[in-house]
Structures are given as structure tokens and as C-alpha cells.
Design an enzyme around this catalytic site. Sequence first.
Site, PDB file in Angstrom:
ATOM      1  N   HIS A  43       0.862  -0.961  -0.054  1.00 41.06           N
ATOM      2  CA  HIS A  43      -0.007  -0.110   0.169  1.00 41.06           C
ATOM      3  C   HIS A  43       0.757   1.247  -0.098  1.00 41.06           C
ATOM      4  O   HIS A  43       0.356   2.195  -0.556  1.00 41.06           O
ATOM      5  CB  HIS A  43      -0.786  -0.019   1.455  1.00 41.06           C
ATOM      6  CG  HIS A  43      -1.804  -1.123   1.131  1.00 41.06           C
ATOM      7  ND1 HIS A  43      -1.840  -1.993   2.413  1.00 41.06           N
ATOM      8  CD2 HIS A  43      -3.111  -1.335   0.520  1.00 41.06           C
ATOM      9  CE1 HIS A  43      -3.046  -2.876   2.483  1.00 41.06           C
ATOM     10  NE2 HIS A  43      -3.552  -2.321   1.116  1.00 41.06           N
ATOM     11  N   GLN A  67     -18.037  -7.273  -1.096  1.00 45.59           N
ATOM     12  CA  GLN A  67     -16.814  -8.001  -1.539  1.00 45.59           C
ATOM     13  C   GLN A  67     -16.378  -9.388  -0.728  1.00 45.59           C
ATOM     14  O   GLN A  67     -15.654 -10.113  -1.306  1.00 45.59           O
ATOM     15  CB  GLN A  67     -15.748  -7.273  -2.009  1.00 45.59           C
ATOM     16  CG  GLN A  67     -14.740  -7.031  -0.918  1.00 45.59           C
ATOM     17  CD  GLN A  67     -13.754  -5.958  -1.663  1.00 45.59           C
ATOM     18  OE1 GLN A  67     -14.012  -4.824  -1.792  1.00 45.59           O
ATOM     19  NE2 GLN A  67     -12.480  -6.363  -1.781  1.00 45.59           N
ATOM     20  N   SER A 192      -2.391  -8.098   2.845  1.00 43.65           N
ATOM     21  CA  SER A 192      -2.866  -8.198   4.110  1.00 43.65           C
ATOM     22  C   SER A 192      -3.149  -9.539   4.626  1.00 43.65           C
ATOM     23  O   SER A 192      -3.003  -9.936   6.005  1.00 43.65           O
ATOM     24  CB  SER A 192      -4.156  -7.345   4.247  1.00 43.65           C
ATOM     25  OG  SER A 192      -3.956  -6.219   3.681  1.00 43.65           O
TER      26      SER A 192
HETATM   27  O1  PAF Z   1      -7.726  -4.268  -3.188  1.00 41.29           O
HETATM   28  C1  PAF Z   1      -8.504  -4.033  -2.333  1.00 41.29           C
HETATM   29  O2  PAF Z   1      -7.856  -3.537  -1.330  1.00 41.29           O
HETATM   30  C2  PAF Z   1     -10.133  -3.754  -2.623  1.00 41.29           C
HETATM   31  O3  PAF Z   1     -10.504  -4.627  -3.305  1.00 41.29           O
HETATM   32  C3  PAF Z   1     -10.291  -2.463  -2.785  1.00 41.29           C
HETATM   33  C4  PAF Z   1     -10.047  -1.953  -4.346  1.00 41.29           C
HETATM   34  C5  PAF Z   1      -9.923  -1.360  -1.914  1.00 41.29           C
HETATM   35  C6  PAF Z   1     -11.854  -2.293  -2.760  1.00 41.29           C
HETATM   36  O4  PAF Z   1     -12.532  -2.512  -1.772  1.00 41.29           O
END
Ligand code: PAF
Length: 211
Positions: A43, A67, A192
Site C-alpha cells: 500500500h 466483496q 494483508s
Molecule cells: O484491493 C483492495 O484492497 C480492495 O478490493 C479495494 C480495491 C480497496 C476495494 O475494496
Amino acid sequence: MEFEVVRSLRALHSAIARHRHGPLNSAASLAIVPTMGAIHEAHEQLIVEAKKHADIVMASIFVNPKQFAKNEDLNKYPKSEEQDIQKLKDRGCDIVFIPEINLMYPDDFDLTIDVPNLSSVLCGKSRPHHFQGVATVVAKLLLQSNADYAIFGEKDFQQLLIIKTLVKSLNISCKIVEIGTVRNKEGLAISSRNAYLSEKNRKIANEINII
Ligand code: PAF
């Protein structure tokens, strides 16, 4: 300009306006790095990339329930908000947006964005609603921020293609920028969810990566 953590849409919009009209000017550009928190080196590299493209960099932290399937790890997804904010600040992020769940999905929320062909193959086969959840939340974040750039990693390559299609199809004026997969020194892609690996499985994972 002062680093800001914002949790509502109104606060986000005024923080962006303050930064756009700050020492820079109204033409200052904005990049967003969407995340689900548990900030790690990959990140941080997205933030570094964002800073190359835009004057103002914001990150979002939102563990997007849409998701995750019912049997998945929503409830145990790693959370470390305080450390996340500090890491993002240290990397030079200007704004961190941490929306409340009912800002993203109020009770009467009734919309699903689908990119059907790309979402139903590969990972989409075993996670049938996953990419709809990703597309829906990313569309919201891009529209809420009105960012000029959004940065994503190639690690989630299918996600990246779906987001590019989404942006093109909805004519969202945001340029999608991608960065290569960030790996640990053994070559394992940093994620993560690596926190879930036992020592034994981590060793196996280190061996099966493709560089
Ligand atoms: O890749 C991720 O961490 C997630 O799928 C995102 C793009 C932040 C959407 O929730």
C-alpha cells in the site's frame, strides 16, 4: 497543508477543497489509493506512486462487506486503524477517508455494478459476487472523491481489468494507474491476508510464487 482524517462525505469534500485551494491552486490534482486498511509495504508503494502523479494524495480505508461472501473472512479481516493512519501520514498522504458503513451502504442502498464477462471467470468462478462488490465500492469512491488518478496494484490483476472497464464504461474522468506486484525478499506478493499464513504455509507460499 495539514494532514486530515475524515469520516463523512461533507468532511471529505471540504478537506479536498482546502487542499486544492491551499498553497497550490484550484488546478491541483488529486490521486486516490483505495484500501481495506491493514496497511503494508505494498500500500505504501501505491502512495509513493500516487505522489508521482498528483499534487494531493488521499487514501481510503473501508473493509467493504459487499466483496466478501458469507463464508469468507469479513469478521476477522485484519484491522489496525491507528497504525494505518500513521503509516499513511508518514508516507506523505494528505487525506485519509474512513467512511462509516451507512455512508457507503445506507439501508435503502439498492445498486450493484457488474462487469459481467470479466467478473465471472478465474477468481469470479469461486467468488461469484466478489467483483460486483469491488466494482460497486470503487465506483462510489471514485465519484465521491472526484479524483484525477486512482492507483491499484497488478497483484489483483483481474480486479484491475474490471476497474479499468468500469471507469471506461461509465466515463468516469479518473486515470487508473497500476504498479507492479510488491514482493517480500523471498518473492511472496505482499498482501494483508499473508497474516493468516502459518509459518509452514508461508514457507510453501514463498516457494510457489512466480516472478
Ligand atoms: O484491493 C483492495 O484492497 C480492495 O478490493 C479495494 C480495491 C480497496 C476495494 O475494496
